[in-house]
Design an enzyme around this catalytic site. Structure first.
Site, PDB file in Angstrom:
ATOM      1  N   GLU A 227     -18.744 -25.853  21.825  1.00 29.75           N
ATOM      2  CA  GLU A 227     -17.964 -26.333  20.679  1.00 29.75           C
ATOM      3  C   GLU A 227     -16.515 -26.418  21.145  1.00 29.75           C
ATOM      4  O   GLU A 227     -15.803 -25.429  21.202  1.00 29.75           O
ATOM      5  CB  GLU A 227     -18.049 -25.375  19.486  1.00 29.75           C
ATOM      6  CG  GLU A 227     -17.375 -25.966  18.258  1.00 29.75           C
ATOM      7  CD  GLU A 227     -16.490 -25.008  17.448  1.00 29.75           C
ATOM      8  OE1 GLU A 227     -16.035 -25.399  16.377  1.00 29.75           O
ATOM      9  OE2 GLU A 227     -16.223 -23.883  17.890  1.00 29.75           O
TER      10      GLU A 227
ATOM     11  N   ASP B 226     -19.271 -20.841  20.576  1.00 31.03           N
ATOM     12  CA  ASP B 226     -18.278 -21.114  19.541  1.00 31.03           C
ATOM     13  C   ASP B 226     -16.867 -21.044  20.122  1.00 31.03           C
ATOM     14  O   ASP B 226     -16.563 -20.158  20.916  1.00 31.03           O
ATOM     15  CB  ASP B 226     -18.450 -20.041  18.447  1.00 31.03           C
ATOM     16  CG  ASP B 226     -17.440 -20.150  17.333  1.00 31.03           C
ATOM     17  OD1 ASP B 226     -17.531 -21.098  16.542  1.00 31.03           O
ATOM     18  OD2 ASP B 226     -16.542 -19.286  17.256  1.00 31.03           O
TER      19      ASP B 226
HETATM   20  C1  GLC Z   1     -15.629 -22.176  14.975  1.00 27.28           C
HETATM   21  C2  GLC Z   1     -16.558 -22.221  13.782  1.00 27.28           C
HETATM   22  C3  GLC Z   1     -15.780 -21.973  12.521  1.00 27.28           C
HETATM   23  C4  GLC Z   1     -15.073 -20.643  12.622  1.00 27.28           C
HETATM   24  C5  GLC Z   1     -14.226 -20.578  13.894  1.00 27.28           C
HETATM   25  C6  GLC Z   1     -13.730 -19.191  14.126  1.00 27.28           C
HETATM   26  O1  GLC Z   1     -14.732 -23.218  14.967  1.00 27.28           O
HETATM   27  O2  GLC Z   1     -17.242 -23.440  13.752  1.00 27.28           O
HETATM   28  O3  GLC Z   1     -16.601 -22.012  11.392  1.00 27.28           O
HETATM   29  O4  GLC Z   1     -14.267 -20.434  11.498  1.00 27.28           O
HETATM   30  O5  GLC Z   1     -14.981 -20.935  15.029  1.00 27.28           O
HETATM   31  O6  GLC Z   1     -14.795 -18.349  14.520  1.00 27.28           O
END
Ligand code: GLC
Ligand code: CA
Length: 590
Positions: free
Chosen positions: A255, A213
């Site tokens: 991500e 993430d």
């Molecule tokens: C990522 C997740 C999102 C979250 C962010 C902070 O972008 O997809 O849902 O709010 O991280 O952890």
């Protein structure tokens, strides 16, 4: 609901490149099935619907965070990385879920938000109260809120700085996201060790991979913008080495919401690989742009740019997920156009994006839903579905933030959409009851009962894709056409068969799409395909042959597509086309 159709339990295949052919399905544990009637979805509930997911053709689940958390950011705010939030279940139930998924040759990857924790995490509590103690440097502390001036704010709706003052330590701490999510300090070797320890904890449990993430944001610097800094890449390289050495076959998925070249950097190189997969953030908004602008130009442009990634790397293609449809990676002009088409009510916007589900975005147009999925399943990379989109679930823009598209899965027309037996007021979020998307109309049971439903259509496309390895393993070449609304590309796979050991035959598929809101005819030019025979991948029907100059004229109805098998003149003529035979639809029992 349960399924009476016999489901085979083949066990896990040992294909090291499994993720290249897999169909992924994102499902938040909280949102799918509540097995104990407390109003919140749980691991036991999810495990009880593995038959449904297997029937749909899902190869791998992606589970957003289900760790201990105060749930102020949907669980992305973790207070203990080694515990399951009790309302979701127990570690043993998770282990059981993994085992039951693996029996079905279904894999599970889980979210790993490693950039930050919740303020409730014990590390933060220790760090703020004991600066000289073992956790003193676990977070990014500063006497001023002026460090790292080039770092942008991501949650612009709620935050006006990346620094927050802590009254206990009497210093500022750095946060890329909500102020209750302090960033971990990756400069500290103890932090890096703690993170690797958590990775091993979950991989030891049999998890098949981790979604990393917010991966660009691990390190900050005075000169840089804190997105994909060299040290961040160094850390991922080391992590990849550990995974390859100790857990071969498990994957890391990035991500990284960035521009194409920057996202591609998270694959690393052949010699120094980083992630196995990365989400294709650049292509996603351009699919939506094409649908409303009725032109394929933006998609043609982005698909023609060759971004080299290592041979074992795979993009993760998606239409929607649990976040807003982000518009960070489009130019201002396009962003404004997208807001105008898709977020005409300010309530539909969130940060720099649109917090709606797929079906409402496309105004429930069946043609557009099919066209968007046809792209999802034929673009290079592996497709990621978001739970509920297979039945065209709606959203609820009256809920806060991204909760608009995190409402309970709609299984039946019964109480709470069959999600839970709790008192409706006790649900973690209300079920959708809007005019068009009410759960009495939009639910799995009713779509199973209609052979022409979106659910059956999507399942058929998934199985067709899976019968043709070219979609997961082949190259893509965009072909010129004489119409702005038409997109044509050819997917080609040499068929080495190394990934399964069974030997895949070589294959080429011509994919054509029309974004026009009226029927069109257009001519494709592809000299390398001169003389080729074309047959429809779904029904096997013969299409006009590509002429000696490599030209063919195709007619497409409003917002529609074809996937055409290409047989070159020198290849042995195929008289029949493999049409996947699907097992019968399971009969829901209520
Ligand atoms: C990522 C997740 C999102 C979250 C962010 C902070 O972008 O997809 O849902 O709010 O991280 O952890
Ligand atoms: Ca529950």
């Amino acid at each position: 609901m349960s399924f009476t159709a016999p489901i085979q339990l083949p066990g896990l295949t040992r294909d090291p490149l499994w993720y290249k052919r897999a169909v992924f399905y994102e499902v938040m544990v909280r949102c799918f099935v509540d097995s104990n009637g407390d109003g919140t979805g749980d691991l036991g509930g999810l495990a009880s619907r593995l038959d449904y997911l297997q029937w749909l053709g899902v190869d791998c689940l992606w589970l957003p965070p289900f760790y201990m958390s105060p749930l102020r950011d949907g669980g992305y705010d973790i207070s203990d990385f080694k515990r399951v939030l009790p309302e979701f279940g127990t570690i043993d139930e998770f282990r059981d879920l993994v085992r039951r998924a693996h029996e079905r040759n279904m894999r599970i990857i889980m979210d790993f938000p490693l950039n930050h924790t919740s303020v409730d995490h014990e590390w933060f509590q220790q760090s703020r109260s004991d600066p000289e103690g073992p956790y003193g440097d676990f977070y990014v502390w500063s006497d001023t809120d002026e460090k790292y001036p080039n770092v942008r704010i991501i949650f612009v709706d709620t935050e006006d700085s990346n620094w927050a003052f802590d009254p206990v330590r009497r210093q500022f701490y750095f946060h890329r996201f909500f102020s209750h999510q302090p960033d971990l300090n990756f400069e500290s070797p103890a932090v890096r060790d703690a993170i690797v320890d958590i990775v091993k904890f979950w991989l030891d449990m049999g998890v098949d991979g981790l979604r990393l993430d917010a991966i660009p944001y691990l390190y900050e610097s005075e000169e840089g913008n804190g997105e994909g800094e060299p040290k961040t890449h160094d850390f991922i390289k080391e992590l990849r080495e550990t995974v390859d050495r100790e857990y071969p076959g498990r994957i890391l998925l990035a991500e990284a919401n960035q521009w194409p070249r920057e996202v591609a950097a998270f694959f690393g190189s052949e010699e120094e690989p980083e992630c196995h997969m990365a989400f294709d953030f650049p292509v996603m908004p351009r699919i939506f742009y094409s649908l409303r602008s009725q032109t394929a130009t933006e998609l043609v442009r982005i698909l023609s740019e060759t971004t080299d990634i290592p041979g074992a790397g795979a993009w993760g293609v998606f239409l929607r997920n649990h976040d807003e449809l982000t518009l960070e990676m489009v130019d201002e002009e396009y962003r404004q156009a997208m807001y105008g088409w898709y977020a005409y009510d300010p309530r539909m916007r969130s940060n720099i994006g649109i917090r709606r589900r797929l079906a409402p975005l496309l105004d429930n147009s069946r043609a557009e839903l099919e066209l968007a999925h046809a792209l999802l399943f034929s673009l290079p990379g592996s497709p990621f579905l978001y739970y509920g989109d297979e039945i065209g679930m709606g959203d609820n823009i009256w809920l806060n933030d991204r909760d608009s598209s995190r409402t309970p899965m709609q299984w039946t027309p019964d109480r709470n959409a069959g999600f839970s037996t709790a008192d409706p007021g006790k649900l973690y979020l209300p079920v959708v009851q809007s005019l068009v998307y009410h759960y009495s109309l939009v639910n799995v049971e009713s779509q199973l009962a209609q052979s022409r439903s979106l659910l059956h259509w999507i399942r058929n496309v998934i199985h067709t894709r899976k019968a043709h390895p070219v979609f997961g393993l082949g190259d893509l070449k965009v072909l010129p056409t004489d119409h702005d609304s038409a997109l044509a590309f050819v997917r080609s796979y040499a068929g080495t068969g190394t990934s399964t050991g069974l030997g895949d035959p070589p294959e080429q598929v011509l994919c054509v799409f029309s974004f026009s809101q009226n029927p069109i005819a257009f001519t494709i030019t592809a000299p390398e395909l001169a003389g080729a025979q074309l047959t429809d991948l779904f029904g096997g029907a013969r299409f006009p042959t590509i002429d000696e100059q490599g030209r063919v004229t195709i007619t497409l109805g409003t917002q529609t597509f074809f996937w055409l098998k290409v047989v070159l003149p020198q290849e042995p003529a195929t008289t029949t086309t493999a049409i996947p035979v699907l097992p019968p639809a399971p009969v829901p029992v209520r």
